[in-house]
Design an enzyme around this catalytic site. Structure first.
Site, PDB file in Angstrom:
ATOM      1  N   ASP A 193      38.931  28.799  38.601  1.00 24.67           N
ATOM      2  CA  ASP A 193      39.024  30.210  38.944  1.00 24.67           C
ATOM      3  C   ASP A 193      40.051  30.496  40.032  1.00 24.67           C
ATOM      4  O   ASP A 193      40.851  31.422  39.925  1.00 24.67           O
ATOM      5  CB  ASP A 193      37.643  30.708  39.393  1.00 24.67           C
ATOM      6  CG  ASP A 193      37.705  32.082  40.016  1.00 24.67           C
ATOM      7  OD1 ASP A 193      38.047  33.035  39.303  1.00 24.67           O
ATOM      8  OD2 ASP A 193      37.445  32.203  41.229  1.00 24.67           O
TER       9      ASP A 193
ATOM     10  N   ASP B 210      39.333  26.615  44.222  1.00 27.43           N
ATOM     11  CA  ASP B 210      38.309  25.588  44.061  1.00 27.43           C
ATOM     12  C   ASP B 210      38.358  25.065  42.626  1.00 27.43           C
ATOM     13  O   ASP B 210      39.337  25.279  41.932  1.00 27.43           O
ATOM     14  CB  ASP B 210      36.929  26.170  44.400  1.00 27.43           C
ATOM     15  CG  ASP B 210      36.683  27.489  43.663  1.00 27.43           C
ATOM     16  OD1 ASP B 210      37.233  27.658  42.552  1.00 27.43           O
ATOM     17  OD2 ASP B 210      35.967  28.355  44.194  1.00 27.43           O
TER      18      ASP B 210
ATOM     19  N   TYR C 170      31.059  36.790  41.961  1.00 24.55           N
ATOM     20  CA  TYR C 170      31.547  37.732  40.957  1.00 24.55           C
ATOM     21  C   TYR C 170      30.376  38.540  40.400  1.00 24.55           C
ATOM     22  O   TYR C 170      29.995  38.403  39.236  1.00 24.55           O
ATOM     23  CB  TYR C 170      32.274  36.997  39.829  1.00 24.55           C
ATOM     24  CG  TYR C 170      33.619  36.439  40.245  1.00 24.55           C
ATOM     25  CD1 TYR C 170      34.734  37.269  40.367  1.00 24.55           C
ATOM     26  CD2 TYR C 170      33.772  35.084  40.521  1.00 24.55           C
ATOM     27  CE1 TYR C 170      35.963  36.760  40.757  1.00 24.55           C
ATOM     28  CE2 TYR C 170      35.004  34.572  40.908  1.00 24.55           C
ATOM     29  CZ  TYR C 170      36.103  35.418  41.028  1.00 24.55           C
ATOM     30  OH  TYR C 170      37.323  34.916  41.414  1.00 24.55           O
TER      31      TYR C 170
ATOM     32  N   GLU D 244      43.963  32.958  49.376  1.00 27.76           N
ATOM     33  CA  GLU D 244      43.464  32.364  48.130  1.00 27.76           C
ATOM     34  C   GLU D 244      43.934  33.158  46.911  1.00 27.76           C
ATOM     35  O   GLU D 244      43.767  34.378  46.856  1.00 27.76           O
ATOM     36  CB  GLU D 244      41.943  32.276  48.121  1.00 27.76           C
ATOM     37  CG  GLU D 244      41.415  31.536  46.887  1.00 27.76           C
ATOM     38  CD  GLU D 244      39.930  31.246  46.944  1.00 27.76           C
ATOM     39  OE1 GLU D 244      39.490  30.281  46.284  1.00 27.76           O
ATOM     40  OE2 GLU D 244      39.195  31.976  47.649  1.00 27.76           O
TER      41      GLU D 244
END
Length: 622
Positions: free
Chosen positions: A165, A168, A325, A572
């Site tokens: 995703d 990570d 999410y 990120e």
């Protein structure tokens, strides 16, 4: 004495015997006549009468084998050809030796250059056994046992592949499905631009890597299913057990050796409908591969039945994904998924559902709110409204869909107005970045999606020969929308107060401490355990590996940015964010006047539209 005889031509013939002469006299007279005749020049015909065959004037000929030609004509012909060849040679020598200014093709624009890089991020996020030409040197095969060692009730044991995703190694299927849908949408609309940039095959490979994996997350050969895999890997650090997982450890995906649990849902309408949208849209991308396209359509319809029959949210019940999410509702996915299934199949039952007033009301199409008009991995209503406005603009299906489609069209126009700087629906930073998430962290993913929708809607209007749209009493041209999209993408690419490109690898000044495990740990044949990689996370040095094409989370509401690896709110990247950026970049790339949207491909499976007339009025009663 005269004698008369009969002239054979019909007239009288008189012979005068008194004037007759002897033979000698007659011969002498004839010779004198011959000398008198020869004293005059004779033409060629007369000579041929008097001269014998051997005495005629001789001509010279050339035998060419198949034909015989006059030597004179032959010499003239050969001479002409040689003269022409000589002149042509002289001209060629002159042309080759005269200096010329070569006209080179124009260099690619910034959007095309950025597009090449943004697509590369997906190569860096691939999980499983990588293809031979993945072109990311610091990545390798990883997580080849996903699903195989799971001890849950999951029936599916092969969950290798797909995409990680973000920074990570978790595979969250909800945002991943949205990312694949966005990429497919951009290919359907702008395949010619992808091809001009040399990226069409690349982006199709990216989509197929995702859809191949999705077909593993449920029984895709069945017509009905009872469960669906929603997540692979774990990021929960709240339990305090100390068990290694994808968030508590800082390690390269290639070195993961801890268990990766599989999360399964049985009531997850939002996830199933979004995955149905991903497969349905991809089936249009791969329509020329009939077997694969049919396989995707079947999987999409199976997921759709599951979504409609077993209602519920995939994040209900306190599952881990709710922390990262969380899904706010599933009605928007019903509109979004229904629209894509209609385009993929031509089955009007999907259009009937997607345009049903009750469903539209539940999805929030008739009311505003602070996040109204913001397309994201959570809320697809804005994207669905633009997608169905396309149908009204180009096919105008009429009754019974017109009422809701007209509402979607009107709401799309209002949303486009809200993006413009003349209105106050959303604030802007001093540098000009629209605050679609109202100052909350990680703003760029929402900005990229809005830029794509604005550029796309302007292209829709242009293709429909409509010069613009109304915001209240004011008329705005499509150029205004495009300028909005360009201004926001330009901000991302470096036209901001910090002169910082938020796309890694683009320009000279971009984030060097990206929050990304694989990029931050060197590929040096040393395997770092769960905690061993923390020294790389906490290092002040730039990442040893550059994750080309990653769009980081972005600046704060004051245009500030901290290039710090430990602060994921700044540094990120995510595949959902990058998918929106790719879509916006391809929409803005190239020459707008020559390369336009593809009006027809999305309608490939849609039958001809013959609007159903409205029902007759009730009989009159006195």
């Amino acid at each position: 004495m005269s004698m008369y005889g009969r002239d054979p031509w019909g007239g009288p013939l008189e012979i005068n015997t008194a004037d007759s002469a002897t033979d000698d006299d007659r011969s002498r007279n004839l010779n004198e006549l011959d000398r008198a005749a020869l004293s005059r020049p004779l033409d060629e015909t007369q000579q041929s009468w008097l001269l014998g065959p051997g005495e005629q004037k001789k001509k010279r000929y050339v035998d060419l084998g198949c034909i015989i030609v006059s030597r004179k004509i032959f010499i003239w012909t050969v001479g002409t050809i040689l003269a022409a060849a000589f002149i042509a040679g002289i001209v060629t020598v002159i042309v080759k030796n005269v200096p010329r200014h070569h006209k080179h093709p124009p260099p690619p624009d910034n959007y095309t250059i950025a597009l090449h890089k943004a697509l590369m991020f997906f190569n860096a996020q691939k999980s499983g056994k990588l293809p031979r030409h993945n072109n990311v040197s610091w990545r390798g095969n990883s997580c080849l046992n996903d699903g195989k060692s799971d001890k849950s009730s999951a029936v599916l044991k092969d969950l290798v592949g797909g995409y990680y995703d973000a920074g990570d190694a978790i595979k969250f299927h909800f945002p991943k499905a949205f990312a694949m849908t966005m990429l497919s949408w951009s290919v359907i609309e702008y395949s010619a631009k992808y091809e001009a940039a040399g990226e069409l095959n690349h982006v199709k490979d990216i989509i197929k890597w995702g859809t191949d994996y999705f077909l593993k997350t449920f029984n895709s050969t069945s017509d009905t299913i009872s469960q669906l895999v929603s997540q692979v890997g774990s990021g929960d650090t709240s339990g305090g057990t100390g068990d290694p997982n994808d968030h508590s450890c800082w390690t390269r995906p290639e070195d993961i050796d801890y268990p990766r649990p599989v999360t399964v849902c049985s009531t997850c309408s939002d996830l199933a409908a979004e995955m149905a949208a991903a497969l349905a849209s991809a089936s249009i991308v791969f329509k020329d591969n009939k077997v694969y396209s049919k396989k995707l359509v079947h999987g999409a319809e199976t997921l759709w039945k599951f979504a409609r029959n077993q209602r519920g949210s995939y994040t209900a019940g306190g599952v881990e994904a709710a922390t990262f999410y969380n899904s706010s509702m599933y009605w928007d996915e019903f509109v979004w998924g229904g629209a894509w299934l209609y385009y993929a199949t031509g089955n009007q039952s999907y259009l009937y559902l997607a345009s049903h007033p009750t469903l539209a009301k539940h999805a929030g199409a008739f009311w505003g709110g602070p996040d109204y008009g913001v397309l994201s991995w959570d809320n697809k209503l804005t994207g669905a409204q633009v997608l169905l406005t396309r149908l009204r603009l180009f096919l105008s299906p009429g009754y019974p869909y017109e009422q809701t489609l007209k509402t979607y069209h009107n709401q799309t126009s209002i949303i486009m107005c809200s993006y413009l700087p003349y209105f106050t629906s959303f604030n802007r930073t001093r540098g000009g970045l629209i605050q679609l998430n109202h100052g909350r962290p990680q703003p760029l993913q929402y900005v990229a999606n809005a830029a794509f929708l604005a550029a796309l809607f302007s292209d829709y209007l242009d293709a429909a020969d409509t010069p613009g749209w109304y915001c209240g009493p004011n008329f705005y041209s499509t150029d205004v929308l495009r300028k909005f999209a360009e201004s926001q993408i330009d901000y991302i690419l470096g036209k901001n107060p910090r002169k910082m490109s938020y796309l890694v690898g683009f320009g000279n000044h971009y984030p060097k401490h990206v929050h990304h495990r694989g990029a931050s740990i060197p590929k040096n044949k040393i395997k770092y355990n769960c905690k061993g990689g923390y020294k790389w996370r906490d290092s002040k040095k730039p990442n040893p590996n550059t994750v080309i094409g990653a769009m980081v989370a972005g600046p704060d509401k004051h245009d500030g940015f901290h290039d710090v690896r430990t602060n994921y709110n700044y540094t990120e990247p995510t595949i959902a964010g990058n998918a929106g950026l790719v879509a916006a970049l391809v929409a803005l790339s190239g020459d707008r006047t020559t390369t336009k949207i593809d009006k027809n491909t999305i309608f490939s499976a849609v039958p001809p539209m013959f609007p159903t007339p409205p029902p007759p009025p009730a009989p009159w009663k006195p």
